[in-house]
Structure formats: structure tokens, C-alpha cells
Design an enzyme around this catalytic site. Structure first.
Site, PDB file in Angstrom:
ATOM      1  N   LYS A  41       7.659 -26.782   4.121  1.00  0.00           N
ATOM      2  CA  LYS A  41       7.492 -27.027   2.695  1.00  0.00           C
ATOM      3  C   LYS A  41       6.083 -27.546   2.405  1.00  0.00           C
ATOM      4  O   LYS A  41       5.388 -27.056   1.510  1.00  0.00           O
ATOM      5  CB  LYS A  41       8.545 -28.041   2.231  1.00  0.00           C
ATOM      6  N   ARG A  77      10.578 -35.590  -0.531  1.00  0.00           N
ATOM      7  CA  ARG A  77      11.377 -34.508   0.039  1.00  0.00           C
ATOM      8  C   ARG A  77      11.106 -34.376   1.528  1.00  0.00           C
ATOM      9  O   ARG A  77       9.960 -34.469   1.977  1.00  0.00           O
ATOM     10  CB  ARG A  77      11.001 -33.169  -0.619  1.00  0.00           C
ATOM     11  N   GLY A 137      20.995 -29.672   7.725  1.00  0.00           N
ATOM     12  CA  GLY A 137      21.637 -30.924   8.105  1.00  0.00           C
ATOM     13  C   GLY A 137      20.870 -32.155   7.661  1.00  0.00           C
ATOM     14  O   GLY A 137      21.349 -33.282   7.785  1.00  0.00           O
ATOM     15  N   MET A 165      18.437 -34.731   5.036  1.00  0.00           N
ATOM     16  CA  MET A 165      18.263 -35.166   3.650  1.00  0.00           C
ATOM     17  C   MET A 165      17.264 -34.236   2.982  1.00  0.00           C
ATOM     18  O   MET A 165      16.273 -33.852   3.570  1.00  0.00           O
ATOM     19  CB  MET A 165      17.701 -36.581   3.638  1.00  0.00           C
ATOM     20  N   ARG A 224       8.425 -19.918  -0.154  1.00  0.00           N
ATOM     21  CA  ARG A 224       8.557 -19.564   1.262  1.00  0.00           C
ATOM     22  C   ARG A 224       8.912 -18.090   1.341  1.00  0.00           C
ATOM     23  O   ARG A 224       9.324 -17.481   0.357  1.00  0.00           O
ATOM     24  CB  ARG A 224       9.623 -20.411   1.951  1.00  0.00           C
ATOM     25  N   HIS A 226      37.430 -20.958  16.901  1.00  0.00           N
ATOM     26  CA  HIS A 226      38.093 -20.107  17.892  1.00  0.00           C
ATOM     27  C   HIS A 226      38.189 -18.674  17.406  1.00  0.00           C
ATOM     28  O   HIS A 226      37.841 -17.728  18.124  1.00  0.00           O
ATOM     29  CB  HIS A 226      39.486 -20.681  18.176  1.00  0.00           C
ATOM     30  N   ARG A 279      27.963   4.295  39.294  1.00  0.00           N
ATOM     31  CA  ARG A 279      28.399   3.147  40.090  1.00  0.00           C
ATOM     32  C   ARG A 279      29.625   3.534  40.890  1.00  0.00           C
ATOM     33  O   ARG A 279      30.631   3.972  40.324  1.00  0.00           O
ATOM     34  CB  ARG A 279      28.740   1.976  39.180  1.00  0.00           C
ATOM     35  N   GLU A 294      24.453  -8.542  40.587  1.00  0.00           N
ATOM     36  CA  GLU A 294      25.468  -9.148  39.720  1.00  0.00           C
ATOM     37  C   GLU A 294      26.127 -10.354  40.374  1.00  0.00           C
ATOM     38  O   GLU A 294      26.993 -10.990  39.802  1.00  0.00           O
ATOM     39  CB  GLU A 294      26.533  -8.117  39.330  1.00  0.00           C
ATOM     40  N   SER A 310      19.963  -2.819  39.208  1.00  0.00           N
ATOM     41  CA  SER A 310      20.448  -2.861  37.839  1.00  0.00           C
ATOM     42  C   SER A 310      21.206  -4.170  37.674  1.00  0.00           C
ATOM     43  O   SER A 310      22.156  -4.441  38.411  1.00  0.00           O
ATOM     44  CB  SER A 310      21.353  -1.660  37.561  1.00  0.00           C
ATOM     45  N   GLY A 322      23.737  -6.624  36.589  1.00  0.00           N
ATOM     46  CA  GLY A 322      25.076  -6.658  36.011  1.00  0.00           C
ATOM     47  C   GLY A 322      25.271  -8.050  35.445  1.00  0.00           C
ATOM     48  O   GLY A 322      25.823  -8.933  36.082  1.00  0.00           O
ATOM     49  N   THR A 323      24.782  -8.228  34.218  1.00  0.00           N
ATOM     50  CA  THR A 323      24.718  -9.595  33.699  1.00  0.00           C
ATOM     51  C   THR A 323      26.078 -10.137  33.264  1.00  0.00           C
ATOM     52  O   THR A 323      26.205 -11.339  33.070  1.00  0.00           O
ATOM     53  CB  THR A 323      23.720  -9.682  32.532  1.00  0.00           C
ATOM     54  N   ASN A 324      27.089  -9.274  33.120  1.00  0.00           N
ATOM     55  CA  ASN A 324      28.419  -9.825  32.833  1.00  0.00           C
ATOM     56  C   ASN A 324      28.900 -10.654  34.019  1.00  0.00           C
ATOM     57  O   ASN A 324      29.223 -11.836  33.880  1.00  0.00           O
ATOM     58  CB  ASN A 324      29.427  -8.706  32.557  1.00  0.00           C
ATOM     59  N   CYS A 352      22.502  -3.330  33.057  1.00  0.00           N
ATOM     60  CA  CYS A 352      23.618  -2.549  32.521  1.00  0.00           C
ATOM     61  C   CYS A 352      24.771  -3.428  32.080  1.00  0.00           C
ATOM     62  O   CYS A 352      25.859  -2.944  31.792  1.00  0.00           O
ATOM     63  CB  CYS A 352      24.081  -1.496  33.523  1.00  0.00           C
ATOM     64  N   TYR A 411      14.078  -0.578  32.069  1.00  0.00           N
ATOM     65  CA  TYR A 411      14.960  -0.078  31.012  1.00  0.00           C
ATOM     66  C   TYR A 411      16.127  -1.032  30.780  1.00  0.00           C
ATOM     67  O   TYR A 411      16.409  -1.895  31.614  1.00  0.00           O
ATOM     68  CB  TYR A 411      15.493   1.324  31.350  1.00  0.00           C
TER      69      TYR A 411
END
Lengths: 878, 878
Positions: free
Chosen positions: A22, A91, A100, A102, A333, A449, A625, A743, A762, A764-766, A830, A850
Site C-alpha cells: 500500500k 493503515r 488476517g 488490522m 494496486r 475435510h 513401465r 520413487e 523418471s 515417481g513423485t506420488n 511422471c 520433461y
């Protein structure tokens, strides 16, 4: 010595770190020569000192006093001067906008004496003066003295009865001031501070303190805003929109934030101060009508809007006040906008020459593009909106309202579409959430949830629609206006806007999706804008984009959406359906010959699957795979088998299967006999798959298979299967890269070794997320993620966006050490994160080649890859 | 240019890297002036070049030729010279002894001509010459030409019938040579090479090649010997123990390797070459009887043994040959010994002043100490040994033989002790293995399924007892001598020695354990030696040693065993038994009040548990882990409940419990709602535990609780629970460290952040291993670890010894970054690895403050901690 206070003439918009958003923009407007009231900003540095040490830095009081004197000199009045008071607003203003904290205290400087001076100043407008005074006590009491605001509201309501607040006369307002002062005394044990400088000093410290208010802390955690930035404080000479009908206050946008159309958009409220607009006490008028009320101010405002847009080179939103015909700018802004508007504005600005196409790409986000790809309700259809909640998980869903999980499952099994309506959901509702087309709750926010689980499922969800009274036991809900919706009544929910409609609203497919599908040429402005931005993003990006696709149909769709290959073709679906029986034979085989017979029967089926995919991908690479899940997943259910046996209907094979099912049962299948372990323990299984791939590739000209081994944790595992696979490929005369998923955490930690045996990685981020955090998505997302998001332990689920500090660090280690061992190592991802905007950026930053994601997310990944290539870290652009 | 060949006079024992163990020790003995036949060593460097390039390095042939000429000059004969041949042996010799490699070819230099020269040389002993020639062809054929050795054995057996091989006359041996040459021709298509230099050249290359023989590769993988060391080749002038009765060959030990007693131990075989001793063709005589046969050689040997022991300052084992009354030393090395002997020898050598007590501590291992702590069979008891297998998992077990898993479970449920006897085990046998006191198999080695699983369970196991014929269907096994053991017959198995006995052998407790228990003063020599070594190790060690103990009884035992505190006190057992009902109430609570009632009921019970433990530990620190397992583990079984309900015997609570059990069911409980997640999701649970700890500590003077939060993955989790715990402690006026387990990979990766909120870390390496590798011990140890060990993917199970590259790397990251953030961070380990020798050393190396392990492993940890402090990395002492 540090300088803690900046006059508006001393700052500029690049000083957001020091002056807050601001303050920096007020300075920018001041320097542009726009009519900004005089004022000054206390820096975030002063706040940080105060928060760390518990007291303001030495010298601050002196600096503030000097700035105030200079302000008083400019204005020709002194703060709270009894006969002709200067009033100021105080302000908060942090680097990032933070609801959140003031916000504002207006009218500082008023007390029992100066209220008369203000009346004189205003030409004898007593009503105005007392109204201003009561506003001060109310705002100050609430935000500085931490008194429950309802106490003031209640007193005001009692006084005015059914009248509007403008109907109160000056005597009544004077009486209200006394009531307010009594509330302050009762609640704090002290009198309302009459000394104007004390008012200002207390307000400044209250702004500082508000940085650590619980809601502010929570908001920062959720938005991942650093906790140690602190807030600036802006002190500005008051101007009054509540002098009378020649005054007023308003907000303006330089373009339509809904559509991106150029024009005059905004609202104006006569004879009012800023908070009246927010409170919605009276109805505002459209901004264009100001032309008829005050043409001079209107023309000036339109000119300023043009100046600001050209200066900021983007849609600006503006707060202004008109004091007796004189226009004042109180804030500006870069404004928020809808997803569609973002694309249109970006291309328009590029056409106007205000920004380059590179910049245009960075002005839109993957999340915005994703929003445009959901089906939506027909804009032209007649809709009866009955409530609005939080847009918790985007999409459009229509179905019969049901009020319990059991009922949702029941009706869904009958083929009916249902919307599960609950006050709030808990893990018991999981089955119902899965069965429903959408979820509607009356409680809880975006981390509830219902919201968390629905987003995890990709299911439409509106939550926290607080206007609704959900009566679960009676199986109905009541909307405003006594609209009653009982079980079986059809409703429609819009997860993108949070709206709830009665009855069935027709759903239309996304025009953007139709464009990606190639069904239409770009027609409307939005699709044209998307088309231009996507083309530019594709030119700019360095990351390739591949698809996770298991069938020829998915593969073909992925190609239409722009996939440059398949990054993950799972083979387990090829063991389902009628082929389960062959898997059963495989599991039951007690000799090498029996096992080989089962494998031999599977091989031609797999081969024909691969032929279909290679043909669909037409020469683009296909990463296949080898089978990953534990074999017991392919066997009949233990309960079904037991029942069959108990009923005397079992065959010999059933009995054998039951033994096998019991033997293969695992406590924690996620951590069991799967992936490369299967390949090593069951002779011939991987070999069969590799042979099917090799033979299929040999039959499809130009096929480019890549063979991917799952769940490798140690290079020795990969070496063992690699050798056999390489031999089979050589025998078939087929070229194919052989690589591995990364993974399992240990694979990342020993990537230097593994790269010796892998031509590609590759991520496997899960699984990598599950194992790095030690929680399984199936088990914990419903059980405690909403708690975690509420408590700020996550800013976002690590299954949505890559957790950079944990999972991301493992990836960085693997990239660095893998490439050290094998400089031409090909690197991709992937996991589902491959289609998440922030994760795509991360993949760009750590240098992957990739990303691969589900076909529907491919455009998002392409756009984000382009944005990542065109910008540095976005940590400053929040 | 590199020097590839060293005369024995040029090397020494420190050149093992270059000359291999055998070559280095031959050089050492040569330089000590001991009677070693002349010879030279080709370096490992030459081997490495050969293996990498496929050809010997340039210059090697020339160097070998020069060394051979020098040897010929010293000996006064030429290699294979027709009338007076020099013969040589060619032996492999790597840095580490490797049974998978080619060992020896003797008598190189013999052919159809020189065999006559050898006869002449030996004074006309034709028989000796032809015997030597046939031995050359046999050994060369088998190890250099890769011909199946049985073909030669078979031909020999046919010829001699029931006679001893010494009964064959020279004509028969000449005939055997012709047969052997025929075998070589048949098998290789070529004649046996007559050219002595060609014989030598081929033998050298065969030694090089044997480095990469499959068994050698497997052995290296299992023993974690680097694959790129290569082997040296030793070429030595032949001496003959088979000249006649004035000749012979033997092995000697400078002390009894069984007990450590000083004296003359060994075996001697007259008129024989080395391989005859190994083959056991004739019976050897005790070495001391050599004194009567050849006093001169005997006295010389005894003198040499003393020289070697003083020089090597340790028990040496020796191979020697006497050729017509002249003693020759063929090999020496530091000898293997039993666990008991190791302790006795170490202290004896210290008493003799040959080594310091520091060195004495490093001369024994934790594994040896652990062996001494198992109960063993009474040495004095009458035992009928019926077989010997592999000592797969130590201990002594007695019970009735059973032949199926079902039967084992059945009899065990009746309270009977059983030994499960199988040909080999597979995952189906798991229940039976759990039920049995011990496991006996007739097939498979130390990495077989039975061995791996038994070690994991700490259960006695003898495997691969190949003399036994196990007839599962007939429920009996047959031992040599037609001993038949049927189901129900009692047998006794010794997992420390691999012996199998018929009938019940009395088991005696370990004297070493009695000493640790404090029940006895050190009496016998062994216990005295252990006592001295343990005292010295305790003085030397830098690592503290704590115990994993959950009850006052365990805590007291741990103190007696030398624990300096409790490193892991699990609290979940405090929720079992009659208290389950309270947990059920907790789970079923539907209001805050109901939940609090259940917690309030648990609190005093927990408090009294903690009082008992604090009292037992008498002022030593007690690290208490707040509840870790998922709550469904405390609820009744779903099947039991369902049956109860079906039978109409269920209460209302049962029905509610069934719902709760279903709701809390998890796919992967290991990765579910447990640890700190429980504490965050169930209000008041952790607070109740902390309050119980605080109140107990307040009542026991000197109590030193440390509060440990399990399963933390993010600092925010720890911060949330830490705040509440700290408040409760402060209210009770109790001091306690608050820290966390590091058992999730992400915790290690973000240790720098977590250390801001933790006063200590304790590595939970069980879970850390499960998550880093992505396998759950329960599921995979039985399913595929034996495959993995056999395939060399593991050298050792990562659940036994910390996997340094993966899990260890995470620990190193956490130690480094944790200490950077908090220099006084206290660091320990409480996974089962805390009692594993190699893992204790690793913990010392990375700078932990203490290890914690089960009470029984505490002495092992103390010893290993001392050894670690007294030595550098043991990678060179294998």
C-alpha cells in the site's frame, strides 16, 4: 542510523519490502503527480525491530514527530487541534496483502474538543463531526483496543431502530459517542484516549502487533508467507467522503475484472466513508453514473485510470474519495481478475504494446487455464441461485441431494447422479464422497475435510455455504427465503464459483477444451487469447511435456492436447478383465513349465496392447513401465472366495486361490512385493513384458519404446533386470532406452550409482512423497490432511504440489548426482505433480528434460513450462 | 613404468593391496629369514589391467621371464627342463581371502619328458613322478581348462577300486596320466599343453579370469568386497611332501583356535601334497606326533611358530611341507578362532606385552561377544551328533521334530516345544517358524529363506544340513547311519555351531551372561578375559549406551548390563490388557467430555507405570516415546466382532466398535494415522501422557524424563505438540528435554528446521529403513530377502546393519544440519541397529552421542563403541 519513516514523496513502487504494498503504491501515485492526500509510511523494518525487541527502535518516535510536523505544516493544521484539527488515518500495509491483519483506523485526532473544531471546519456540519467521532471510537475500540465489535454495532442498531444510519441526527450521534465511550470504559477499564498523538501512537503499535494475530499467523502459514517480514504503517491526512452529497467514496477497475473488457467498472457511494462500501449498509451506484453527479471528478478519475493502467501496464484497482467535489486517490494496486479475463487482458495489453508476448504469458497461470477447462453451467440458462459458499474444488455437478454416505452409495449404484450434502464431512463419509457427483457442505473452509478430499479426488465441491441450514436427520436443507430441498430434489453446484442452484442447470463443455481437442478453430475472444498464449508458451518452454496414458484412446487424446510422447504407460491394466485368469494361473504355477505357460499366454495380448499405443503415438517416445502392483491385487477377494467355499460352490482352483490369497496377503502392500521386486522374484515375468514390447516395436515403423523399471531402490536390482532386458531387445533388433523410476527415497540418495545402469530417470513423485513423509495417500488424506492444513502444517497438500524441502531435495540430489555419473541422463517426472503449476516450475528449475501428466493437464503443463522459462523464481510475484 | 612382478625378497606384509594377502605374507616370511621356497608375485595391478583391457600389460611377459630366469638361476634348474626340471606352483591371492576364486595349480613344468627328469631327481622314484604329473593334469584341467573335476575323480576311482591312492603303482599312475590326457582332449578339443611356459602363462591368466567367476562375484557382493581390486598371482618353486615317508605336509596354529590355550595345535599328513589334507583322503596325525617322526623339522617348526606369533603379535595359522627332512613354509596368516578363544588370546597377548589393552579390545568383536551370550548345550553332557549344517542363526534349541507349519502351530499351542524340520522353507512356513523353538533345513545356505527369517526373528536355526534326507510327506528324516527321526521325536540343534543332536541335550546358560547379570564374580579364564576387555572398552568409548526398555523389570536388567539410561521407553504397552477397554472408550467418544473421561481414566495408570521405570533407573535419563501405533491396533479384530454380532451375542458397544474398526481400517497402517499425527488429531491424548510423565517425575527424586515425539516429518508438527508439552511440564515444575524421533526420510532431510524445535534427535532406523527402501519388514523379509541376498543385491539385510549409502546418508545429513542449527543437539539411535556391531561403529563415526538397544545387546554395543573409539575405519581389517 536506519531511516524508519518515508514521506510519500520519498518512496516508489519498488520498495514493497520496506514500505509494504500500500505504502509503495501511494508513493508511486504521489510521484506520478496524482491527487494523493499527504502522508508518510513507517517501514517494515521498524515493525520487525518492535516485534523482535518488544519496543519501537530508538529514533522512531523522533522521526514520526518530525514527519507529523511536516505534514501539519503542509496541511496548515495540527493533529487534533481543537479549533481546526488535522485528522489522519492509520493503515497497515504488508508486502503481501494479508486479510488476517488490522486494516484501518480513520479519523484519528478527534476528541471532545476537536470534534467541535471539525464541525466548524466543515462549515457547521455538526452531524458530520459527531458521526466522524463515533466512527473513530468504534474502529479504534475494535481494532486497537480489541473490543468485540458487536458491542458497538448493537448500540448503533438500538439507537437507529429501522432507520438508515444517515437518518441519525447530530444529537443522537453525540449520544452514541457517549455510549461508545462507556463501552470502552467497561471493556478496558480505561477511558478512550483523548490525546491525538497518543491515539496515533497506540494505533501504530496495534498495527505492528496485528502482524502476530492468530488469524494472520494462520494465513501466512497457509499462504507460505515468511513469518518475519513485518508490516508497514501508513499515516495519511484524512479526506472525507461523508461531508454530504457532494462527497462520496468508491472503488474502480481499469477494466472489467470479470471479462477483461476495457471500460469503466466500479461502484460509488455518496456521502460515505470507505468502510460503508465494504459493510454494504446502503446500495452503491454504478461508477459510470458518477458522470452525472460530478462530471469534473468523473473525468479526472477516468484520466487517472488511464494513467495508472499505462504506468502499471496492467489492470489496476483503485480506491478513491471525493471530498466536496475534490477527487483524492487513497489506494491502487494491480487488480484481481477471473481466469478468462486474465487471458484476454494479457493479449489486449500485448496488442496495445504495453507489454511483450513474453510478459503476456507470465500474466496468466496454469491454475487459471485449468479453471477454463472445466465444464461449466450454461451462462444463458435460467438459474435459481439459492446460496453461495467457497469454491473448494472446481467443476459443475448436478444431481439429487442426499444427506448420508450410505444413501449416496445406494442411489449411485442404481445409476443415479447424487450430490452429497452434509454440514461437514468426516472420514466416515468417504464412500459417499466417492459415489457422489459433487459435495456441498454448510461449514468449513478451503482446508476442511470435504474440500481437501474432494480436491484430491478431482471432484466438484462447494463448502462452507453458511446460509444453508442442513438438517441431516430430517434429510433436507433450508436455504434463504425458506427454500426447502429434500432428499431426491435436484440441485446444481458450481465448484468454480461456489454457487448453489436449485434444479438442474444445463452443463456446457469448455470452449477451451474443444479448442484443444481440435474440434473448433479459435472463435471467441477468450479462445483466441488462449491460443495465442499457448503458442507463445510452447515456443518459449525448455521442458518437454509428455502424457501419462495407458491406452491407444488416451494416447490419441494426449497427442491432440500437445503431448510430445508418453512419459508413463502403466502395464497393469493389461492384466485385468478376462486376463485375470492368466494371472491366477501364474500365481498358482507350481512348476517352471506351468509358470511359463501362463506367461506365454499373456505375451501376445500385451504385444497387441503395445502395438495400439505405438501406432497412436506415431513415432513419439513411449515410456512403458513394467508391472508394478503386488500380484494379490489381481486375485479374487478373500471374503468372496471364503463365501464361495462355504457355500459349497468352490472349484479346486478356488481353494488353491484362497491359499495363495492368504499367502500373498500383505500388511502394507504399498511397501510389499511389487515393482522390480516382482521382476526379480518371479522368473520370466519382466522378460515376457520386454519381449512383448520388442516384438510390438518391431512391427510398428518408427516406434520408440523406453523401458522403465519401477520401485528400484538399489542399483543391483536394476542391473539384474537390465541385463536380461537388453539381451531380449538385442535379439529382436529393437533399440530402446532402459531406465528407472526414482520413487523410493534410497533411489534418489544413491542416484549416482543407479545412473550407471539407467539411461533415464523418471521421478515417481506420488510414491516418493508417500515414502519421504511416511504416509500413504489412501490412508491419510481423509484422516488428517484437513487438520494439517487448518493447523498450517501444510500450506498445500504435498500430493498436490511437490514439497520442495523434502521430496524436492531428494529430486535435486538425484538430478545432480545422476548427471554427474551420466551426463546425458534423460530426466522426467511422471507423478501427478507433473501437471501441477508450481511443481512444473520446480521441475524446470532443477533442470528436468520433461514432465508427464494426465492428458487433461497437458495444456496446463505446457503453459507453466513456458512461464517458468520466461521468469525467474516467482517468490517475489505473489 | 609400473613394476608388475615382485620377488618374495622385495615385498612385505603391508603390501596386501598390491601383492594380495598370500604374497605379502610370503614376502614377510622370506624377509624374516624363514625357509620359504623361492618365488615371485605378479601384482593385482597387472590383473586389473588384464581385466579392464582384455590383455596383459605390455612388459609383464618380459618381467615374468626375467623373474623366472632369476628363479631358475637360484634353483640351478630350468622350468620343465627334461632331465632335471624346476617345477612351480601357481596360486591366486587377493587382498581378501575369497573362496570363490581359483586357488592353486601345483607341479607346473611337467610333461612327457620332464616327468622322467623328476623321477631321476627324486632318486628314481617313478611312482612319485607319475603321481605328480597326474595331479598337474587333474588340477590344471579343472581350474585352468574348466573341465568338470568329477571326470578325473571318476577315472581315479575306477582305477583304484577299493584301494587307497597310495596303493597305486607307477605303471597304474602312468596309465592314469594317459586317461587324464584323453579327458582333456575330449573336453577341450585340444591336447594338454606340454610346453612348461605355456602351462604357466595359461595358469596365470586363469587366475586373473577367476576374479570374475560367478561364485567369486557373488561372494564379493555378499561380503561387500569391492569388485575392482583384482587378484595377485604367486609363483613358487615346488617342494614335495609326497616324496615318501620322510616327507609330508601339514597345517599348524600357534595357539588352540578353539580355546585360545597356548601350545602346539595342528595336523600332519605323511607323504602327501597340500590338497590331500583338504580332501581328507587319509587320516592326519596330531601335529605333536611329528616330534617322533622328524624331531629336527618339528623343533624348527616350533621355533618358527614362536617367531611368527611374536612378529605378527597374534595367533597365526601356517601351511608347511617337509621335503625329505627339510621344512618349508608355504603360507601364513593371522588365524581364525572361536569367540571364546578370541577374548582369551587378546588378554594373553596383552599380558605377554605383545599388544596393549587398547589393541586387545580391537582384537575381539561384538559378534563374538554376542555368540558367548547365547545359551549353549552343556559341554559335558552326552550328545549324539547326527549331522552338521550351517550355523545360520545362533542359540541352542530343543524340541519335538515336526514337518509342517500347521503341525508346528498346533503343538506349540498345546504348550509343546517343537523344532520345525523342512527341506527348505518358504513364506508359507512363516507361522510355523514363529511357533517353533528352532528351525532345521537340509538345503540352502546362510542366505536361504530359513536363515534370513530366523535371524530376523532371533530364532535358532541350522540350515543346509545336507546329510539329512527330509521326507516331509512321511513326516520323518533320515540321518547318516540310518538314524530315523519321526514326528514327535526330540532333537536338539545348535545354531552357533550348526550341529544337530538326537534327543534332548541339556542347555546351560551363558557364563558371560551370568557375569553381566552380576550373579557371579569372574571365575573362569573366559569370563575374566571378557571382564577385562569390557572395562577397557568402557573407558575408551565415546558413545553412551542406553537401553530400549518398557518396563521396570527390563529397565533394571538394562542397568545391570551397563545401560546409562533408557533411550526408548515405548508407551503403547501401557494401553494393552485391561486398559484396552479405555482405549475403546477413547475411540468411541463422540463428545469432548466423553473423550476426556477416557483420557482421565488412563492418566493415573500411565503415571504409575512411569514411576516404576524412573525408580528402576535411579536418576539415569529415561527417553519416553509418546504413543506411536495406530489406534485400531488396540481394538478387537474385525472378524471376531463380526462373528460375535452374527451369533447374536454382541452388545451395543460391540456394534459401535465394529463401525469404528471399519472406519479406522487402513490399507497401509505403517503409513497411516500414527505417531505425532495421532497427537495432533486426537485432542488431549499427548497432553495426558505428558501430564502422567510430569507427575511421575515430580514424585521420584532425581527422575530425568526426556519426551520423544514419534514420526515427525515436518517441524510444524513438532512445534504444535511441543508447545503444549512444555506448558504442562512448566506447570508441574518438571525439567525435561523435548525431542523427536528421526524415522521418516523427510525429517532427516529437513533436520535443520526440526532441530529448532527439538533438544534431541533419536534415529528410528527401523522405520527409516522401511521408508527409505520402500519396504515393510513384516511383508518383505520372508517374501524376497533370501532372493536378494542370494542375488547379491544385499550383502546383509538392511534391517540388521545400517545401509550406509541410503539410510546412513540420511542420518549424516540430519546430524550435520541438526547440529548446525543447534550445536548442543543431543543425538542417539533407538532402532534395533543400535545393538548391531557395524551399525554401532557407524554411529560413532557420524558423531552420535549414544546408541540404544535391547538390554541383551548392551554389552555388544559397549564393546563395539570401545572398538570404534580405538580404531579408524575397519575397511582395511576385513
Amino acid at each position: 542510523m536506519a531511516k524508519y519513516v518515508y514521506d510519500f514523496t520519498e518512496g516508489n513502487r519498488n520498495l514493497k519490502d520496506l514500505l509494504g504494498g500500500k505504502g509503495a503504491n501511494l508513493a508511486e501515485m504521489t510521484n506520478l503527480g496524482l491527487p494523493v492526500p499527504h502522508g508518510f509510511t513507517i517501514t517494515t523494518e521498524a515493525c520487525r525491530h518492535y516485534l523482535a525487541e518488544g519496543s519501537v527502535p530508538s529514533g522512531l518516535d523522533q522521526e514520526v514527530a518530525e514527519q507529523l510536523e511536516a505534514l501539519e505544516a503542509k496541511m496548515g493544521r495540527k493533529l487534533g487541534q481543537a479549533d481546526d484539527p488535522l485528522l489522519v488515518s492509520v493503515r497497515s500495509g504488508a508486502k503481501f496483502s494479508m486479510p488476517g491483519m488490522m486494516e484501518t483506523v480513520l479519523n484519528i485526532g478527534l476528541n471532545d474538543e476537536s470534534v467541535h473544531g471539525l464541525a466548524k471546519q466543515s462549515g457547521g456540519n455538526d452531524r458530520f463531526a459527531w458521526d466522524s467521532y463515533r466512527r473513530l471510537i468504534q474502529m479504534f475500540g475494535k481494532t486497537v483496543l480489541d473490543i468485540d465489535g458487536d458491542l458497538f454495532e448493537h448500540a448503533l442498531d438500538e439507537l437507529k431502530g429501522r432507520r438508515q444510519d444517515t437518518d441519525l441526527d447530530s444529537g443522537e450521534l453525540q449520544q452514541l459517542v457517549e455510549t461508545y465511550k462507556g463501552i470502552v470504559r467497561d471493556q478496558t477499564g480505561k477511558d478512550f484516549p483523548a490525546d491525538p498523538r497518543e491515539q496515533m501512537r497506540l494505533a501504530v503499535m496495534a498495527v505492528f502487533d496485528s502482524w502476530n494475530a492468530p488469524r494472520a499467523i494462520l494465513y501466512r502459514r497457509q499462504e507460505r508467507i515468511p513469518a518475519d517480514l513485518g508490516t508497514a504503517v501508513n499515516i495519511m491526512a484524512m479526506v472525507f467522503g461523508n461531508y454530504g452529497n457532494d462527497s462520496g467514496t468508491g472503488v474502480a477497475f481499469t477494466r472489467d475484472p470479470g471479462s477483461g473488457q476495457q471500460g469503466i467498472y466500479g461502484d460509488y457511494l455518496q456521502n460515505a466513508q470507505g468502510e460503508d462500501v465494504v459493510a454494504g449498509i446502503r446500495n452503491t451506484i454504478p461508477l459510470e453514473d458518477l458522470e452525472h453527479l460530478d462530471k469534473h471528478s468523473y473525468d479526472e478519475l477516468v484520466g487517472i485510470m488511464e494513467t495508472l493502467e499505462n504506468h502499471y501496464r496492467d489492470l489496476c484497482d483503485i480506491e478513491f474519495t471525493i471530498e466536496r467535489g475534490k477527487l483524492w486517490m487513497l489506494q491502487t494496486r494491480v487488480g484481481k481478475r477471473t481466469a478468462g479475463a486474465a487471458f484476454c487482458i494479457a493479449t489486449q495489453l500485448a496488442d496495445q504494446g504495453l507489454i511483450t508476448m513474453d510478459e503476456a504469458v507470465t500474466r496468466v497461470t496454469g491454475d487459471q487455464l485449468a479453471q477454463l477447462m472445466f465444464p461449466r453451467f450454461d451462462g444463458g440458462a435460467r438459474k435459481k441461485k439459492i446460496a453461495k459458499g467457497m469454491n473448494a474444488s472446481p467443476g459443475a455437478a448436478v444431481g439429487k441431494a442426499v444427506f448420508s454416505s450410505e444413501r449416496a452409495v445406494e442411489l449411485a449404484q442404481q445409476g443415479q447422479d447424487v450430490i452429497l450434502v452434509r454440514r461437514e464431512t468426516n472420514p466416515d463419509d468417504l464412500a459417499g464422497m466417492i459415489a457422489a457427483r459433487g459435495i456441498l457442505t454448510s461449514r468449513g473452509g478451503k482446508t476442511s475435510h470435504a474440500a481437501v478430499v474432494a480436491r484430491g479426488m478431482g471432484k466438484t465441491c462447494v463448502c462452507g455455504a453458511e446460509e444453508l441450514e442442513v438438517l441431516t436427520a430430517e434429510q433436507r436443507f433450508v436455504a434463504p427465503g425458506d427454500v426447502v430441498v429434500s432428499e431426491g430434489d435436484v440441485i446444481s453446484i458450481d465448484g468454480t464459483t461456489g454457487e448453489v442452484f436449485l434444479g438442474e442447470v444445463p452443463v456446457v463443455d469448455s470452449a477451451v477444451v474443444e479448442y484443444f481437442e481440435g474440434a473448433t478453430e479459435p472463435r471467441d475472444d477468450l479462445v483466441k487469447a488462449v491460443d495465442r498464449i499457448m503458442r507463445h508458451a510452447d515456443e518459449a518452454r525448455r521442458l518437454g511435456v509428455r502424457a501419462n496414458a495407458d491406452t491407444p484412446e488416451d494416447a490419441a487424446r494426449a497427442r491432440r492436447f500437445g503431448a510430445q510422447g508418453i512419459g508413463l504407460c502403466r502395464t497393469e491394466h493389461m492384466f485385468l478383465g478376462e486376463r485375470r485368469q492368466l494371472v491366477e494361473d501364474l500365481v498358482l504355477a507350481s512348476t517352471d513349465a506351468e509358470r511359463q505357460t501362463a506367461l506365454d499366454a499373456l505375451e501376445p495380448l500385451q504385444k497387441s496392447d503395445f502395438i495400439g499405443i505405438f501406432q497412436a503415438m506415431d513415432g513419439a517416445p513411449v515410456t512403458i513401465r513394467l508391472i508394478d502392483p503386488p500380484l494379490h491385487e489381481f486375485l479374487p477377494d478373500i471374503v468372496d472366495l471364503s463365501v464361495k467355499i462355504a457355500a459349497g460352490k468352490a472349484t479346486d482352483k478356488d481353494r488353491k486361490l484362497l491359499t495363495a490369497v492368504k499367502r500373498l496377503h500383505e500388511q502394507n502392500p504399498m511397501l510389499g512385493l511389487r515393482g522390480v521386486r516382482l521382476g526379480l522374484v518371479i522368473p520370466g515375468l519382466f522378460a515376457m513384458q520386454v519381449r512383448a514390447i520388442a516384438q510390438a516395436a518391431a512391427e510398428v515403423p518408427g516406434a520408440r519404446p523406453e523401458i522403465m523399471i519401477p520401485l528400484v531402490a538399489a542399483v543391483q536390482e536394476l542391473e539384474s533386470v537390465r541385463e536380461e532386458a537388453a539381451r531380449i531387445l538385442a535379439e529382436a533388433g529393437v533399440q530402446a532406452l532402459i531406465g528407472t523410476m526414482i520413487e523410493v527415497p534410497r533411489a534418489a540418495l544413491t542416484a549416482g550409482q543407479i545412473a550407471e545402469a539407467a539411461e533415464f530417470f523418471s521421478f515417481g513423485t506420488n510414491d516418493l512423497t508417500q515414502m519421504a513423509w511416511g504416509f500413504s495417500r489412501d490412508d491419510v488424506e481423509a484422516a488428517f490432511f484437513s487438520h494439517y492444513l487448518d493447523a498450517g502444517i501444510f500450506g498445500v497438500s504435498p500430493f498436490e504440489t511437490i514439497d520442495r524441502e523434502g521430496v524436492g531435495r531428494l529430486m535435486e540430489i538425484a538430478v545432480r548426482e545422476g548427471r554427474e555419473a551420466r551426463p546425458d541422463l534423460h530426466l522426467g517426472i511422471c507423478g501427478e505433480h507433473g501437471g501441477d503449476p508450481d511443481s512444473v516450475r520446480f521441475c524446470h528449475e532443477i533442470g528436468l528434460d520433461y514432465v508427464s501428466c494426465s492428458p487433461f493437464r497437458i495444456p496446463v503443463a505446457r503453459l507453466e513450462a513456458g512461464r517458468a522459462a520466461l521468469t525467474q523464481s516467482d517468490s517475489d510475484t505473489r
